[in-house]
Design an enzyme around this catalytic site. Structure first.
Site, PDB file in Angstrom:
ATOM      1  N   HIS A 196     -31.176 -26.645 -15.080  1.00  0.00           N
ATOM      2  CA  HIS A 196     -29.941 -27.538 -15.524  1.00  0.00           C
ATOM      3  C   HIS A 196     -29.472 -26.693 -16.628  1.00  0.00           C
ATOM      4  O   HIS A 196     -30.047 -26.150 -17.408  1.00  0.00           O
ATOM      5  CB  HIS A 196     -30.538 -28.863 -16.220  1.00  0.00           C
ATOM      6  CG  HIS A 196     -31.355 -29.842 -15.387  1.00  0.00           C
ATOM      7  ND1 HIS A 196     -31.065 -30.823 -14.586  1.00  0.00           N
ATOM      8  CD2 HIS A 196     -32.744 -29.548 -15.241  1.00  0.00           C
ATOM      9  CE1 HIS A 196     -32.222 -31.364 -14.108  1.00  0.00           C
ATOM     10  NE2 HIS A 196     -33.079 -30.612 -14.392  1.00  0.00           N
ATOM     11  N   ASP A 256     -21.517 -29.599 -15.729  1.00  0.00           N
ATOM     12  CA  ASP A 256     -22.955 -29.609 -15.482  1.00  0.00           C
ATOM     13  C   ASP A 256     -23.067 -28.360 -14.417  1.00  0.00           C
ATOM     14  O   ASP A 256     -22.258 -27.969 -13.678  1.00  0.00           O
ATOM     15  CB  ASP A 256     -23.245 -30.824 -14.820  1.00  0.00           C
ATOM     16  CG  ASP A 256     -24.759 -31.296 -14.980  1.00  0.00           C
ATOM     17  OD1 ASP A 256     -25.396 -30.236 -15.360  1.00  0.00           O
ATOM     18  OD2 ASP A 256     -25.105 -32.158 -14.438  1.00  0.00           O
ATOM     19  N   LYS A 271     -36.937 -24.941 -22.640  1.00  0.00           N
ATOM     20  CA  LYS A 271     -35.282 -24.927 -22.502  1.00  0.00           C
ATOM     21  C   LYS A 271     -34.559 -24.007 -23.837  1.00  0.00           C
ATOM     22  O   LYS A 271     -35.398 -23.689 -24.853  1.00  0.00           O
ATOM     23  CB  LYS A 271     -34.596 -26.159 -22.929  1.00  0.00           C
ATOM     24  CG  LYS A 271     -34.979 -27.157 -24.254  1.00  0.00           C
ATOM     25  CD  LYS A 271     -34.282 -28.119 -24.573  1.00  0.00           C
ATOM     26  CE  LYS A 271     -34.453 -28.749 -25.730  1.00  0.00           C
ATOM     27  NZ  LYS A 271     -33.652 -29.873 -26.135  1.00  0.00           N
TER      28      LYS A 271
HETATM   29 ZN   LIG Z   1     -29.311 -31.779 -14.194  1.00  0.00          ZN
END
Ligand SMILES: [Zn+2]
Ligand SMILES: [Zn+2]
Length: 580
Positions: free
Chosen positions: A454, A326, A408
């Protein structure tokens, strides 16, 4: 069949769904007591769910297939009929599944049934012209399935099959299935002693065995080094926190079905983390941030726990605890394009290093329901699009398929069998900065909201590892192989020398073993081949004399004699090159 998208079936799906009717007809002819539930076309074929006391086995397939062939030879036309609700209820009154489906349909919906011969099904169609159009099909497996996928409902028997427009396509698919079965990561995981799952103590939780651990270590080391090179800082954060943290993030409201029940610590509710993001936000908020610090790139190999129904758990591909590679990037709006562009390049570099250069890229844009200002969405979407255009990579736009909190980019990798796996994702988030009231001091001295991105490149380490096992069929490239070389003394007199060779290679961190068992050389070689070890180093009198090793490569076969130093150099440079 009562799946919603029936009207939109492609030609192949229509064929497959028709095959499901023909199979259901055949099953009813052979087992008249069976009751039909649903029979849709699915990604690689079709299935039908049956309620039948007699358990079906694969031994029944031959008979069912023979019966299907009879129905096909009868060339019965598929006939569509509109029917009133009450007539439909009457017709299917003995079938609780169909009755339930009929009752659920909206009042104004036109109900239809499809017949071929004596067989009738409650169904939206469409169907092929007649049963004779089904030219190439095969029944594949039988499995338990709950009515409507719900464990509280009755368990049914699902027979899976596939169908193609011609026999050649079918054969190609069946060969692919055979190949996939040979390299199934669950089978190889056992054969090569890589991992297991906690069957009795926690399904969906993974134990990495020493050899799997070596591979994971190589993956993680490479991941960490390359992240640091690409300007990331590495964070470490806890696996649990007070439930309040997940209330602020919104996960407790919108993601609860994937979260575990909270546990009490000092009378307060604590929660196992399903995501790492809130912790990174807390690090961000630990002091006032300035635009000068941006971009902040923070990465973590963060283990998360997500609830999955036990029926969908599958080896390493679908688990309940896994580690995400991540990262979160915090930046100004004018930095999105550069950050997304470099993340995209970085992602492709990482994937390529693991041997995946064939990718499909998707850009997903604003869905119907979303948070954030329209203007922010426009800035972010065009930044993502510009980054993709600059990269000169081909991509597809999925309009409206973004997450509610931002647009995204998704990257799917293709494995050696041509199967696609969704791994990397890069997502802009307008939601969490708002919920956690994140700020930074801009050039103007005023406070602004940062942009949060993210991103995960491999996605889940467990799943990515599963894909790697299948992609390479367990024959990992040298840099990942748990054992990179095995030294095989031809007799007991040469064992000491074998250990000397191993000692020298170990100095350069080569993962090397000595097979000092008193076995025949042929046996040791076969075993090393089964373990898919990249190099076998055979040593006997000649090698001791010349201080050399006789090298057999898994890929290239016999490479002849080499000095220990030369082999060392060769293997070390191969490890450094990775898959490039
Ligand atoms: Zn995240
Ligand atoms: Zn149908």
């Amino acid at each position: 069949m009562t799946e919603k998208d029936n009207a939109k079936l492609t030609e192949l799906e229509t064929l497959r769904h028709s095959a499901a009717h023909i199979m259901a007809d055949a099953v009813l002819r052979l087992f008249p007591a069976a009751k039909l539930a649903i029979g849709p076309a699915v990604e690689d074929g079709f299935y039908y769910d049956f309620d039948c006391e007699r358990p079906f086995t694969e031994d029944d397939f031959k008979n069912i297939e023979e019966e299907m062939k009879t129905i096909i030879s009868e060339k019965q036309p598929f006939v569509r009929e509109e029917i009133s609700r009450s007539d439909a209820m009457g017709m299917f009154k003995d079938n609780p599944f169909k009755s339930e489906l009929i009752q659920e349909l909206p009042e104004d919906e036109t109900l239809t049934i499809y017949r071929h011969g004596d067989f009738v099904d409650f169904c939206r169609g469409p169907h092929i012209e007649h049963t004779g159009r089904l030219k190439a099909f095969k029944l594949l497996k039988v499995a338990g399935a709950y009515w409507r996928g719900n464990e509280n409902n009755q368990q049914l028997q699902r027979i899976y099959g596939t169908a193609f427009s011609d026999k050649k396509e079918l054969r190609k698919y069946l060969t692919l299935l055979e190949e996939a079965a040979k390299r199934d990561h669950r089978k190889l995981g056992k054969d090569l002693d890589l991992y297991s799952t906690l069957e009795n103590y926690g399904p969906g939780l993974v134990l990495w065995h020493p050899k799997g651990g070596r591979i994971r270590n190589a993956m993680e080391n490479f991941w960490r080094e390359s992240h640091i090179k690409h300007g990331y800082e590495i964070l470490f954060t806890p696996h649990i926190a007070r439930l309040d943290l997940w209330k602020t993030s919104g996960h407790w409201d919108f993601y609860r079905e994937n979260m575990y029940a909270p546990m009490k610590v000092d009378e307060v509710d604590y929660e196992l983390r399903p995501m790492n993001c809130p912790f990174h936000i807390l690090v961000y908020k630990s002091h006032l941030r300035s635009y000068r610090e941006f971009p902040l790139r923070w990465a973590e190999l963060g283990t998360v726990y997500r609830y999955e129904r036990s029926g969908v758990l599958h080896g390493l591909m679908r688990v309940r605890g896994f580690t995400q590679d991540d990262a979160h990037i915090f930046c100004r709006p004018d930095q999105i394009e550069d950050e997304v562009g470099s993340t995209l390049d970085f992602s492709l570099y990482i994937l390529k290093s693991f041997g995946f250069s064939d990718v499909d890229i998707y850009l997903s844009t604003k869905p119907e329901k979303y948070v954030g200002e329209d203007a922010s969405w426009e800035i972010a979407e065009s930044a993502l699009k510009n980054a993709l255009d600059k990269s000169k990579l081909e991509y597809k736009v999925d309009p409206g398929e973004g997450v509610f909190y931002g647009p995204k980019i998704d990257i799917k990798i293709k494995d050696s069998l041509g199967r696609a796996w969704q791994c990397s994702t890069i997502q802009v988030d307008f939601n969490l900065p708002e919920r956690y009231d994140m700020e930074f001091v801009g050039k103007d001295g005023a406070k602004h909201r940062p942009i949060m991105i993210h991103r995960a490149l491999m996605g889940s380490l467990e799943r990515f590892f599963g894909v790697l096992v299948e992609h390479y069929a367990g024959a990992f490239p040298t840099w990942l192989a748990p054992v990179q070389a095995t030294v095989l003394p031809v007799g007991e007199d040469f064992v000491d020398y074998a250990y000397e060779v191993a000692k020298q290679l170990k100095k350069d961190n080569v993962r090397v073993e000595v097979d000092d068992r008193n076995e025949k050389l042929g046996f040791k070689i076969r075993e090393a081949q089964m373990q898919k070890i990249p190099y076998m180093l055979v040593v006997g009198a000649k090698e001791v004399e010349a201080e050399s090793v006789a090298v057999r490569s898994r890929k290239e076969g016999d490479l002849g004699s080499m000095s220990i130093a030369d082999f060392d150099k060769k293997v070390v440079s191969e490890i450094l090159e990775r898959c490039n």
